[in-house]
Design a protein around this motif. Sequence first.
Motif, PDB file in Angstrom:
ATOM      1  N   SER A 129       0.851  -1.185   0.000  1.00 59.09           N
ATOM      2  CA  SER A 129       0.000   0.000   0.000  1.00 59.09           C
ATOM      3  C   SER A 129       0.887   1.235   0.000  1.00 59.09           C
ATOM      4  O   SER A 129       1.967   1.232   0.581  1.00 59.09           O
ATOM      5  N   SER A 130       0.386   2.299  -0.622  1.00 62.54           N
ATOM      6  CA  SER A 130       1.128   3.555  -0.617  1.00 62.54           C
ATOM      7  C   SER A 130       0.545   4.544   0.398  1.00 62.54           C
ATOM      8  O   SER A 130       0.934   5.695   0.442  1.00 62.54           O
ATOM      9  N   GLN A 131      -0.371   4.082   1.210  1.00 62.51           N
ATOM     10  CA  GLN A 131      -1.033   4.929   2.210  1.00 62.51           C
ATOM     11  C   GLN A 131      -0.124   5.174   3.414  1.00 62.51           C
ATOM     12  O   GLN A 131       0.134   4.267   4.182  1.00 62.51           O
ATOM     13  N   PRO A 132       0.373   6.409   3.573  1.00 60.21           N
ATOM     14  CA  PRO A 132       1.184   6.704   4.758  1.00 60.21           C
ATOM     15  C   PRO A 132       0.339   6.613   6.026  1.00 60.21           C
ATOM     16  O   PRO A 132      -0.875   6.823   5.992  1.00 60.21           O
ATOM     17  N   LEU A 133       0.966   6.305   7.128  1.00 63.85           N
ATOM     18  CA  LEU A 133       0.395   6.279   8.469  1.00 63.85           C
ATOM     19  C   LEU A 133      -0.539   5.107   8.751  1.00 63.85           C
ATOM     20  O   LEU A 133      -0.944   4.928   9.894  1.00 63.85           O
ATOM     21  N   ILE A 134      -0.889   4.349   7.754  1.00 62.03           N
ATOM     22  CA  ILE A 134      -1.761   3.197   7.997  1.00 62.03           C
ATOM     23  C   ILE A 134      -1.091   1.960   7.438  1.00 62.03           C
ATOM     24  O   ILE A 134      -0.805   1.871   6.251  1.00 62.03           O
ATOM     25  N   ASP A 135      -0.838   1.010   8.333  1.00 59.02           N
ATOM     26  CA  ASP A 135      -0.297  -0.283   7.932  1.00 59.02           C
ATOM     27  C   ASP A 135      -1.348  -1.327   8.288  1.00 59.02           C
ATOM     28  O   ASP A 135      -2.094  -1.780   7.444  1.00 59.02           O
ATOM     29  N   ILE A 136      -1.448  -1.633   9.574  1.00 56.04           N
ATOM     30  CA  ILE A 136      -2.460  -2.606  10.013  1.00 56.04           C
ATOM     31  C   ILE A 136      -3.617  -1.922  10.736  1.00 56.04           C
ATOM     32  O   ILE A 136      -4.546  -2.577  11.186  1.00 56.04           O
ATOM     33  N   GLY A 137      -3.568  -0.591  10.863  1.00 53.90           N
ATOM     34  CA  GLY A 137      -4.683   0.182  11.407  1.00 53.90           C
ATOM     35  C   GLY A 137      -4.652   0.418  12.909  1.00 53.90           C
ATOM     36  O   GLY A 137      -5.531   1.088  13.444  1.00 53.90           O
ATOM     37  N   GLN A 138      -3.645  -0.106  13.594  1.00 57.23           N
ATOM     38  CA  GLN A 138      -3.644   0.044  15.049  1.00 57.23           C
ATOM     39  C   GLN A 138      -3.376   1.474  15.500  1.00 57.23           C
ATOM     40  O   GLN A 138      -3.945   1.920  16.504  1.00 57.23           O
ATOM     41  N   LEU A 139      -2.521   2.196  14.818  1.00 58.78           N
ATOM     42  CA  LEU A 139      -2.271   3.585  15.188  1.00 58.78           C
ATOM     43  C   LEU A 139      -3.564   4.386  15.042  1.00 58.78           C
ATOM     44  O   LEU A 139      -3.976   5.097  15.962  1.00 58.78           O
TER      45      LEU A 139
END
Length: 153
Positions: A129-139
């Motif tokens: 994914s190229s979406q910064p700040l979101i990987d698995i959504g925990q943050l």
Amino acid sequence: MNFSKLDALLNRIKALGQKEICVGVIAKTAPRTDQKARFSNAQIAAVHEFGAPNKGIPARPFLRSTLIRNKQAYTDTLATQMRKAVRQKQSPEQAYQQVGFKAARDVQQEIRHGSHAPLKASTIQRKKSSQPLIDIGQLHQSITSIVRDVDES
């Protein structure tokens, strides 16, 4: 002359200023749930907010920028909510909570849709994914607000 109603009103008004709203990743309420986690959500948020140049991670502010940009809206909402508290339509705590909930939602919105420094190609490949700040959504999910007494700071 009986001043009990006036005294009660003055006590309610005094109570209004004894709280503060904290918005962001509250370390004690936002642990990582994946077993391989080396960092807490609070640590990850701090790295993204301020960057880690020595690790090649640019700043991607999402918390400060959102709160600063919406400061007037939060002030207006708090004023409206406080009037309800003075009229005893809700508690001062509920007034602060309403503003905290709104601010937390705004920060989550900034994480999802804000303009942030792009990811490196190797990060995009790893994440798929190229979406910064979101990987698995925990943050994103760890963004919350709490209301506490001013003397707890």
